[in-house]
Design a protein around this motif. Structure first.
Motif, PDB file in Angstrom:
ATOM      1  N   ALA A 126       0.635  -1.139  -0.244  1.00  0.00           N
ATOM      2  CA  ALA A 126      -0.211   0.404  -0.206  1.00  0.00           C
ATOM      3  C   ALA A 126       0.531   0.889   0.039  1.00  0.00           C
ATOM      4  O   ALA A 126       0.290   2.629  -0.806  1.00  0.00           O
ATOM      5  CB  ALA A 126      -0.813  -0.150   1.451  1.00  0.00           C
ATOM      6  N   ILE A 127       2.248   1.071   1.024  1.00  0.00           N
ATOM      7  CA  ILE A 127       2.668   2.747   0.524  1.00  0.00           C
ATOM      8  C   ILE A 127       3.395   2.384  -0.343  1.00  0.00           C
ATOM      9  O   ILE A 127       3.997   3.615  -1.297  1.00  0.00           O
ATOM     10  CB  ILE A 127       3.888   1.925   2.034  1.00  0.00           C
ATOM     11  N   ALA A 128       4.076   1.574  -0.605  1.00  0.00           N
ATOM     12  CA  ALA A 128       4.600   1.203  -2.282  1.00  0.00           C
ATOM     13  C   ALA A 128       4.146   1.990  -3.315  1.00  0.00           C
ATOM     14  O   ALA A 128       4.546   2.672  -4.647  1.00  0.00           O
ATOM     15  CB  ALA A 128       6.206   0.124  -2.770  1.00  0.00           C
ATOM     16  N   GLY A 129       2.829   1.182  -3.318  1.00  0.00           N
ATOM     17  CA  GLY A 129       1.878   1.230  -4.670  1.00  0.00           C
ATOM     18  C   GLY A 129       1.434   3.002  -4.348  1.00  0.00           C
ATOM     19  O   GLY A 129       1.195   3.627  -5.408  1.00  0.00           O
ATOM     20  N   GLY A 130       1.050   4.080  -3.582  1.00  0.00           N
ATOM     21  CA  GLY A 130       0.623   5.097  -2.616  1.00  0.00           C
ATOM     22  C   GLY A 130       2.103   6.030  -3.588  1.00  0.00           C
ATOM     23  O   GLY A 130       1.858   7.038  -4.501  1.00  0.00           O
ATOM     24  N   LEU A 131       3.487   5.611  -3.439  1.00  0.00           N
ATOM     25  CA  LEU A 131       3.993   6.681  -3.730  1.00  0.00           C
ATOM     26  C   LEU A 131       4.464   6.438  -4.737  1.00  0.00           C
ATOM     27  O   LEU A 131       4.421   7.344  -6.094  1.00  0.00           O
ATOM     28  CB  LEU A 131       5.504   5.870  -3.270  1.00  0.00           C
ATOM     29  N   PHE A 132       4.713   4.786  -5.700  1.00  0.00           N
ATOM     30  CA  PHE A 132       4.007   5.308  -7.959  1.00  0.00           C
ATOM     31  C   PHE A 132       3.018   5.503  -8.443  1.00  0.00           C
ATOM     32  O   PHE A 132       3.838   6.056  -8.990  1.00  0.00           O
ATOM     33  CB  PHE A 132       4.632   3.263  -7.737  1.00  0.00           C
ATOM     34  N   LEU A 133       1.979   5.881  -7.222  1.00  0.00           N
ATOM     35  CA  LEU A 133       1.147   6.584  -7.975  1.00  0.00           C
ATOM     36  C   LEU A 133       1.399   7.774  -7.724  1.00  0.00           C
ATOM     37  O   LEU A 133       0.838   8.225  -9.413  1.00  0.00           O
ATOM     38  CB  LEU A 133      -0.815   6.196  -7.367  1.00  0.00           C
ATOM     39  N   VAL A 134       1.440   8.433  -6.960  1.00  0.00           N
ATOM     40  CA  VAL A 134       1.998  10.316  -7.326  1.00  0.00           C
ATOM     41  C   VAL A 134       2.704  10.214  -8.450  1.00  0.00           C
ATOM     42  O   VAL A 134       2.661  11.244  -9.079  1.00  0.00           O
ATOM     43  CB  VAL A 134       2.816  10.132  -5.711  1.00  0.00           C
ATOM     44  N   ALA A 135       3.835   9.116  -8.378  1.00  0.00           N
ATOM     45  CA  ALA A 135       4.868   9.483  -9.494  1.00  0.00           C
ATOM     46  C   ALA A 135       4.527   9.401 -10.668  1.00  0.00           C
ATOM     47  O   ALA A 135       4.755  10.167 -11.892  1.00  0.00           O
ATOM     48  CB  ALA A 135       5.885   8.226  -9.528  1.00  0.00           C
ATOM     49  N   ILE A 136       3.945   8.701 -11.054  1.00  0.00           N
ATOM     50  CA  ILE A 136       2.747   8.420 -12.779  1.00  0.00           C
ATOM     51  C   ILE A 136       2.211   9.692 -12.419  1.00  0.00           C
ATOM     52  O   ILE A 136       2.107  10.287 -13.714  1.00  0.00           O
ATOM     53  CB  ILE A 136       1.912   6.844 -12.521  1.00  0.00           C
ATOM     54  N   TRP A 137       1.101   9.914 -11.341  1.00  0.00           N
ATOM     55  CA  TRP A 137       0.032  11.560 -12.044  1.00  0.00           C
ATOM     56  C   TRP A 137       0.579  12.801 -12.222  1.00  0.00           C
ATOM     57  O   TRP A 137       0.638  13.491 -13.055  1.00  0.00           O
ATOM     58  CB  TRP A 137      -0.601  11.846 -11.038  1.00  0.00           C
ATOM     59  N   GLU A 138       2.533  12.523 -11.480  1.00  0.00           N
ATOM     60  CA  GLU A 138       2.645  13.577 -11.572  1.00  0.00           C
ATOM     61  C   GLU A 138       4.100  13.844 -12.991  1.00  0.00           C
ATOM     62  O   GLU A 138       3.803  14.733 -13.432  1.00  0.00           O
ATOM     63  CB  GLU A 138       4.698  14.135 -10.348  1.00  0.00           C
ATOM     64  N   PHE A 139       3.776  12.741 -13.324  1.00  0.00           N
ATOM     65  CA  PHE A 139       4.641  12.506 -14.879  1.00  0.00           C
ATOM     66  C   PHE A 139       3.191  12.592 -15.915  1.00  0.00           C
ATOM     67  O   PHE A 139       3.748  12.977 -16.622  1.00  0.00           O
ATOM     68  CB  PHE A 139       4.584  11.301 -15.403  1.00  0.00           C
ATOM     69  N   ALA A 140       2.433  12.564 -15.665  1.00  0.00           N
ATOM     70  CA  ALA A 140       1.311  11.844 -16.581  1.00  0.00           C
ATOM     71  C   ALA A 140       0.562  13.641 -16.414  1.00  0.00           C
ATOM     72  O   ALA A 140      -0.232  13.913 -17.879  1.00  0.00           O
ATOM     73  CB  ALA A 140      -0.072  11.171 -15.894  1.00  0.00           C
ATOM     74  N   LEU A 141       0.600  14.458 -15.729  1.00  0.00           N
ATOM     75  CA  LEU A 141       0.126  15.964 -15.650  1.00  0.00           C
ATOM     76  C   LEU A 141       1.336  17.380 -16.081  1.00  0.00           C
ATOM     77  O   LEU A 141       1.045  18.054 -15.859  1.00  0.00           O
ATOM     78  CB  LEU A 141      -0.341  15.932 -13.539  1.00  0.00           C
TER      79      LEU A 141
END
Length: 95
Positions: free
Chosen positions: A22-37
C-alpha cells in the motif's frame, strides 16, 4: 489517502505484505500522476496513464514489496519510478 484506502482492499484480496504494498503503491501512484500531468507525454498517453495508474502502480508495488525478485530488480523498479517522478517534476517546473 490512497495508502489508507488501499490497505484494507489489499488485505481482503490476500496481498501479503499489505502495508508495504500500500505504501509503495501510493508512492508509485504519485510518480505516475506527476509525470502524466507534466508537459512530457502526449494527451492520449496522459489519459491512458491516469486511467491505468492504479493498476500499474500497485502491480509494481507487489513486485517491489514481495520476495520473488532479487534486490537489484526491486531497486531497478523503484529507481524507474523515481526517475519518472523527477522527470515529471522538472518538466512541470520548466527546468
Amino acid at each position: 489517502m490512497a495508502i489508507v484506502l488501499a490497505w484494507p482492499l489489499l488485505y481482503v484480496l490476500r496481498v501479503r505484505p499489505a502495508w508495504p504494498v500500500a505504501i509503495a503503491g501510493g508512492l508509485f501512484l504519485v510518480a505516475i500522476w506527476e509525470f502524466a500531468l507534466s508537459s512530457v507525454p502526449p494527451l492520449g498517453i496522459v489519459i491512458d496513464l491516469i486511467v491505468l495508474s492504479a493498476l500499474i502502480a500497485y502491480s509494481c508495488a507487489v513486485l517491489v514489496a514481495g520476495r520473488e525478485l532479487t534486490r537489484p530488480w526491486r531497486a531497478a523498479i523503484a529507481a524507474a519510478f523515481l526517475a519518472l517522478y523527477l522527470l515529471g517534476l522538472l518538466s512541470s517546473r520548466g527546468l
